[in-house]
Design a protein around this motif. Structure first.
Motif, PDB file in Angstrom:
ATOM      1  N   ARG A  19       0.814  -1.220   0.000  1.00 24.92           N
ATOM      2  CA  ARG A  19       0.000   0.000   0.000  1.00 24.92           C
ATOM      3  C   ARG A  19       0.842   1.262   0.000  1.00 24.92           C
ATOM      4  NH1 ARG A  19      -4.121  -0.079   4.847  1.00 24.92           N
ATOM      5  NH2 ARG A  19      -4.644   1.933   3.929  1.00 24.92           N
ATOM      6  N   ALA A  20       2.046   1.169   0.565  1.00 28.08           N
ATOM      7  CA  ALA A  20       2.838   2.375   0.800  1.00 28.08           C
ATOM      8  C   ALA A  20       3.424   2.979  -0.468  1.00 28.08           C
ATOM      9  CB  ALA A  20       3.973   2.066   1.779  1.00 28.08           C
ATOM     10  N   ALA A  21       3.913   2.141  -1.368  1.00 27.73           N
ATOM     11  CA  ALA A  21       4.633   2.652  -2.539  1.00 27.73           C
ATOM     12  C   ALA A  21       3.803   3.610  -3.385  1.00 27.73           C
ATOM     13  CB  ALA A  21       5.149   1.504  -3.388  1.00 27.73           C
ATOM     14  N   PRO A  22       2.591   3.237  -3.815  1.00 34.16           N
ATOM     15  CA  PRO A  22       1.823   4.183  -4.641  1.00 34.16           C
ATOM     16  C   PRO A  22       1.436   5.461  -3.909  1.00 34.16           C
ATOM     17  CG  PRO A  22       0.494   2.255  -4.072  1.00 34.16           C
ATOM     18  CD  PRO A  22       1.892   1.946  -3.668  1.00 34.16           C
ATOM     19  N   ILE A  23       1.250   5.380  -2.592  1.00 31.92           N
ATOM     20  CA  ILE A  23       0.909   6.576  -1.823  1.00 31.92           C
ATOM     21  C   ILE A  23       2.067   7.566  -1.848  1.00 31.92           C
ATOM     22  CG2 ILE A  23       0.504   7.426   0.522  1.00 31.92           C
ATOM     23  CD1 ILE A  23      -1.222   4.964   1.007  1.00 31.92           C
ATOM     24  N   LEU A  24       3.273   7.079  -1.624  1.00 34.80           N
ATOM     25  CA  LEU A  24       4.439   7.959  -1.630  1.00 34.80           C
ATOM     26  C   LEU A  24       4.681   8.570  -3.007  1.00 34.80           C
ATOM     27  CD1 LEU A  24       6.853   5.935   0.637  1.00 34.80           C
ATOM     28  CD2 LEU A  24       6.185   8.317   0.989  1.00 34.80           C
ATOM     29  N   VAL A  25       4.565   7.762  -4.037  1.00 30.93           N
ATOM     30  CA  VAL A  25       4.773   8.288  -5.389  1.00 30.93           C
ATOM     31  C   VAL A  25       3.715   9.334  -5.721  1.00 30.93           C
ATOM     32  CG1 VAL A  25       4.828   7.698  -7.841  1.00 30.93           C
ATOM     33  CG2 VAL A  25       5.946   6.200  -6.183  1.00 30.93           C
ATOM     34  N   ASN A  26       2.481   9.087  -5.318  1.00 28.86           N
ATOM     35  CA  ASN A  26       1.415  10.067  -5.571  1.00 28.86           C
ATOM     36  C   ASN A  26       1.636  11.350  -4.784  1.00 28.86           C
ATOM     37  OD1 ASN A  26       0.021   8.479  -7.394  1.00 28.86           O
ATOM     38  ND2 ASN A  26      -1.285   7.542  -5.824  1.00 28.86           N
ATOM     39  N   LEU A  27       2.139  11.227  -3.548  1.00 30.81           N
ATOM     40  CA  LEU A  27       2.450  12.426  -2.764  1.00 30.81           C
ATOM     41  C   LEU A  27       3.479  13.288  -3.490  1.00 30.81           C
ATOM     42  CD1 LEU A  27       2.689  10.972   0.860  1.00 30.81           C
ATOM     43  CD2 LEU A  27       1.062  12.695   0.081  1.00 30.81           C
ATOM     44  N   LEU A  28       4.468  12.647  -4.082  1.00 28.65           N
ATOM     45  CA  LEU A  28       5.475  13.382  -4.842  1.00 28.65           C
ATOM     46  C   LEU A  28       4.856  14.026  -6.074  1.00 28.65           C
ATOM     47  CD1 LEU A  28       8.501  14.081  -5.288  1.00 28.65           C
ATOM     48  CD2 LEU A  28       8.681  11.924  -6.573  1.00 28.65           C
ATOM     49  N   ARG A  29       4.024  13.266  -6.786  1.00 28.64           N
ATOM     50  CA  ARG A  29       3.394  13.785  -8.012  1.00 28.64           C
ATOM     51  C   ARG A  29       2.527  15.014  -7.727  1.00 28.64           C
ATOM     52  NH1 ARG A  29       6.588  11.084 -10.050  1.00 28.64           N
ATOM     53  NH2 ARG A  29       6.389   9.062 -11.088  1.00 28.64           N
ATOM     54  N   GLU A  30       1.844  14.994  -6.588  1.00 29.57           N
ATOM     55  CA  GLU A  30       0.906  16.068  -6.264  1.00 29.57           C
ATOM     56  C   GLU A  30       1.575  17.242  -5.560  1.00 29.57           C
ATOM     57  OE1 GLU A  30      -1.982  14.061  -3.942  1.00 29.57           O
ATOM     58  OE2 GLU A  30      -2.769  12.872  -5.637  1.00 29.57           O
ATOM     59  N   SER A  31       2.870  17.145  -5.295  1.00 33.32           N
ATOM     60  CA  SER A  31       3.592  18.216  -4.614  1.00 33.32           C
ATOM     61  C   SER A  31       4.053  19.259  -5.620  1.00 33.32           C
ATOM     62  CB  SER A  31       4.808  17.637  -3.880  1.00 33.32           C
ATOM     63  OG  SER A  31       5.816  17.265  -4.811  1.00 33.32           O
ATOM     64  N   ASP A  32       4.636  20.336  -5.108  1.00 27.64           N
ATOM     65  CA  ASP A  32       5.228  21.345  -5.986  1.00 27.64           C
ATOM     66  C   ASP A  32       6.741  21.157  -6.092  1.00 27.64           C
ATOM     67  OD1 ASP A  32       5.972  22.045  -3.458  1.00 27.64           O
ATOM     68  OD2 ASP A  32       5.204  24.109  -3.542  1.00 27.64           O
ATOM     69  N   SER A  33       7.207  19.950  -5.787  1.00 24.22           N
ATOM     70  CA  SER A  33       8.637  19.658  -5.824  1.00 24.22           C
ATOM     71  C   SER A  33       9.174  19.741  -7.253  1.00 24.22           C
ATOM     72  CB  SER A  33       8.907  18.251  -5.275  1.00 24.22           C
ATOM     73  OG  SER A  33      10.231  17.850  -5.534  1.00 24.22           O
ATOM     74  N   ARG A  34      10.418  20.160  -7.376  1.00 26.55           N
ATOM     75  CA  ARG A  34      11.062  20.189  -8.685  1.00 26.55           C
ATOM     76  C   ARG A  34      11.331  18.773  -9.196  1.00 26.55           C
ATOM     77  NH1 ARG A  34      14.340  21.947  -4.638  1.00 26.55           N
ATOM     78  NH2 ARG A  34      16.284  20.803  -4.196  1.00 26.55           N
ATOM     79  N   SER A  35      11.155  17.775  -8.334  1.00 22.25           N
ATOM     80  CA  SER A  35      11.378  16.376  -8.720  1.00 22.25           C
ATOM     81  C   SER A  35      10.061  15.607  -8.854  1.00 22.25           C
ATOM     82  CB  SER A  35      12.269  15.684  -7.681  1.00 22.25           C
ATOM     83  OG  SER A  35      13.521  16.302  -7.582  1.00 22.25           O
ATOM     84  N   LYS A  36       8.950  16.299  -9.012  1.00 18.49           N
ATOM     85  CA  LYS A  36       7.634  15.665  -8.966  1.00 18.49           C
ATOM     86  C   LYS A  36       7.406  14.651 -10.078  1.00 18.49           C
ATOM     87  CE  LYS A  36       4.127  18.223  -9.936  1.00 18.49           C
ATOM     88  NZ  LYS A  36       3.135  19.322  -9.864  1.00 18.49           N
ATOM     89  N   ASP A  37       8.139  14.774 -11.198  1.00 20.23           N
ATOM     90  CA  ASP A  37       7.932  13.866 -12.327  1.00 20.23           C
ATOM     91  C   ASP A  37       8.912  12.699 -12.335  1.00 20.23           C
ATOM     92  OD1 ASP A  37       5.832  15.424 -13.340  1.00 20.23           O
ATOM     93  OD2 ASP A  37       7.247  16.775 -14.341  1.00 20.23           O
ATOM     94  N   ARG A  38       9.631  12.509 -11.263  1.00 18.96           N
ATOM     95  CA  ARG A  38      10.624  11.442 -11.185  1.00 18.96           C
ATOM     96  C   ARG A  38       9.973  10.079 -11.374  1.00 18.96           C
ATOM     97  NH1 ARG A  38      15.375   9.717 -11.601  1.00 18.96           N
ATOM     98  NH2 ARG A  38      17.088  10.682 -10.478  1.00 18.96           N
TER      99      ARG A  38
END
Length: 340
Positions: free
Chosen positions: A29-48
Motif C-alpha cells: 500500500r505504501a509505494a503508490p501513496i508515496l509516489v502520488n504524494l510526490l506527483r501532487e507536490s510542488d517539488s522540482r522532482s515531482k515527475d521522477r
C-alpha cells in the motif's frame, strides 16, 4: 534522467492502522501513496520515475541479521547502471543500525543511496515521512543533475530526516545515532540542513562535472557488498550499567564482543578488565565504542592495556556493522576507510 530505485522494507513509513487500532507494515500500500504524494507536490522532482522492489515487509523493531541478508541480497541483484540513485524505506527503531550497515557495505557505491523513514504513519498529518521522502528524491536529483563526483558530495550514503525543530537534516548514514529516550529526533556528527547542501551543490555545479558512467563501471565491483559472505550473528553487544555482572553473559558461540561506553567513553574498569581476560582465554576479542581517539580517562587507558580494543570515532551502529562485515569478509575487522 535515469529512474530511481525504491526499495521498501517496512517500518512506520510503510505502515497503516489495522483493524485493532495498531500500526502494522504493508509495503504494497505504501509505494503508490508515496509516489502520488510526490506527483501532487510542488517539488522540482515531482515527475521522477521509479522502479520498485519489496524485499521485506517488517516493522524495524523486528529486524534481524537474516532479514538484513535478504536486503543485501536484493541490493546485489541491482543493475546500478540503470539508476541515478536508490531510496530505501525503513523504520526508525533500528534505523541507527541499518543505516551504518549500508554505509559500510556500500562504500564505493557508484550512485547515491538514501534511507527514508517517518516518525508517524503517512496518514497522520504530523508525519515527517512525506517531507523526508520528497527531500531525499530532490537531493539525489541534485547530485545526479550536476553529476557530482563521489568525493565532492556532502554525503553519498545518507539519511534525510525532519526533526521537531522544523528543520530537515542530511546525515551521513554511518554517523547516525539512536534517538534519545522519549524523542523522535535523529542526530549525527556533521548533520546539516539539506536545503543548505542542495544550494551549495548548485553553486559549485560548474566545477564538479564528472563521468558518471565511468564511475559506475569503475567502482561498483569494489563495494564490500559484492565481496562479503552472509552476515552472521557473531557479535555480542553489551551496554554498561551500574552493577553489571559479566558472569551472566554467555560467550560460547560469540566471535566478538562490542562493549558500549558511557558518554565519556568509559566503562567499569575493574569488572570489564576481568571479563576481558576471560574472553581472551576463549579467543574472543572485546571492542570498545563509542569513544574518541584521545580518550581522557585513566580507566579507559587501563582497559586498553588489559586488551580491550578501542574503535574510536564511530557510533555504536558503525562499530557493530564493521565487526559483522569483517566477519563476513573473513578479516579480523573491516577497518574504517578500508575502501578509500
Amino acid at each position: 534522467m535515469k529512474k530511481l530505485l525504491l526499495v521498501l522494507t517496512g517500518g512506520t513509513i510503510c505502515s497503516f492502522r489495522n483493524d485493532t487500532g495498531y500500526n502494522s507494515a504493508d509495503t504494497g500500500r505504501a509505494a503508490p501513496i508515496l509516489v502520488n504524494l510526490l506527483r501532487e507536490s510542488d517539488s522540482r522532482s515531482k515527475d521522477r520515475e521509479f522502479d520498485i522492489i519489496r524485499p521485506l515487509d517488517t516493522l524495524s523493531e523486528n529486524m534481524t541479521v537474516d532479514k538484513w541478508n535478504i536486503l543485501l541480497d536484493a541490493l546485489r541483484k541491482v543493475d546500478y547502471s540503470e539508476y541515478s540513485g536508490i531510496l530505501i524505506l525503513h523504520g526508525t527503531d533500528t534505523l541507527h543500525m541499518t543505516a551504518p550497515l549500508l554505509g559500510v557495505v556500500m562504500e564505493g557505491c557508484p550512485i547515491p543511496v538514501g534511507l527514508v523513514s517517518s516518525n508517524r504513519i503517512l496518514e497522520d498529518e504530523n508525519a515527517n515521512g512525506r517531507e523526508n521522502f520528497i527531500k531525499s528524491v530532490e537531493y539525489i536529483d541534485e547530485l545526479s543533475k550536476q553529476e557530482i563526483p563521489m568525493d565532492e558530495a556532502k554525503v553519498w550514503i545518507f539519511t534525510i530526516y525532519g526533526n521537531s525543530d522544523g528543520v530537515t537534516y542530511l546525515h551521513d548514514a554511518k554517523a547516525l545515532r539512536r534517538c534519545g529516550d522519549f524523542s523522535e529526533d535523529f542526530f549525527s556528527e556533521g548533520m546539516c540542513p539539506v536545503e543548505d547542501v542542495n544550494k551549495n551543490i548548485s553553486e559549485k555545479a560548474d566545477s564538479l562535472k564528472s563521468d558518471t558512467d565511468g564511475r559506475i563501471v569503475q567502482n561498483c565491483s569494489n563495494m564490500p557488498l559484492f565481496k562479503m559472505g552472509a552476515l552472521r550473528e557473531s557479535v555480542l553487544v553489551i551496554d554498561p550499567y551500574v552493577g553489571i555482572n559479566y558472569d551472566r553473559y554467555d560467550i560460547g558461540d560469540v566471535k566478538h564482543v562490542l562493549h558500549l561506553t558511557y558518554h565519556s567513553g568509559t566503562a567499569d574498569q575493574e569488572r570489564l578488565s576481568a571479563f576481558s581476560k576471560k574472553c581472551g582465554e576463549q579467543g574472543v576479542d572485546i571492542y570498545l565504542a563509542p569513544l574518541t581517539e584521545d580518550y581522557r580517562y585513566s580507566s579507559t587507558a587501563a582497559l586498553v592495556e588489559a586488551g580491550v580494543k578501542p574503535m574510536p570515532d564511530m557510533t555504536m551502529g558503525e562499530a557493530y556493522a564493521r565487526l559483522l562485515v569483517g566477519d563476513a569478509l573473513k578479516v579480523p575487522i573491516f577497518a574504517k576507510n578500508r575502501c578509500s
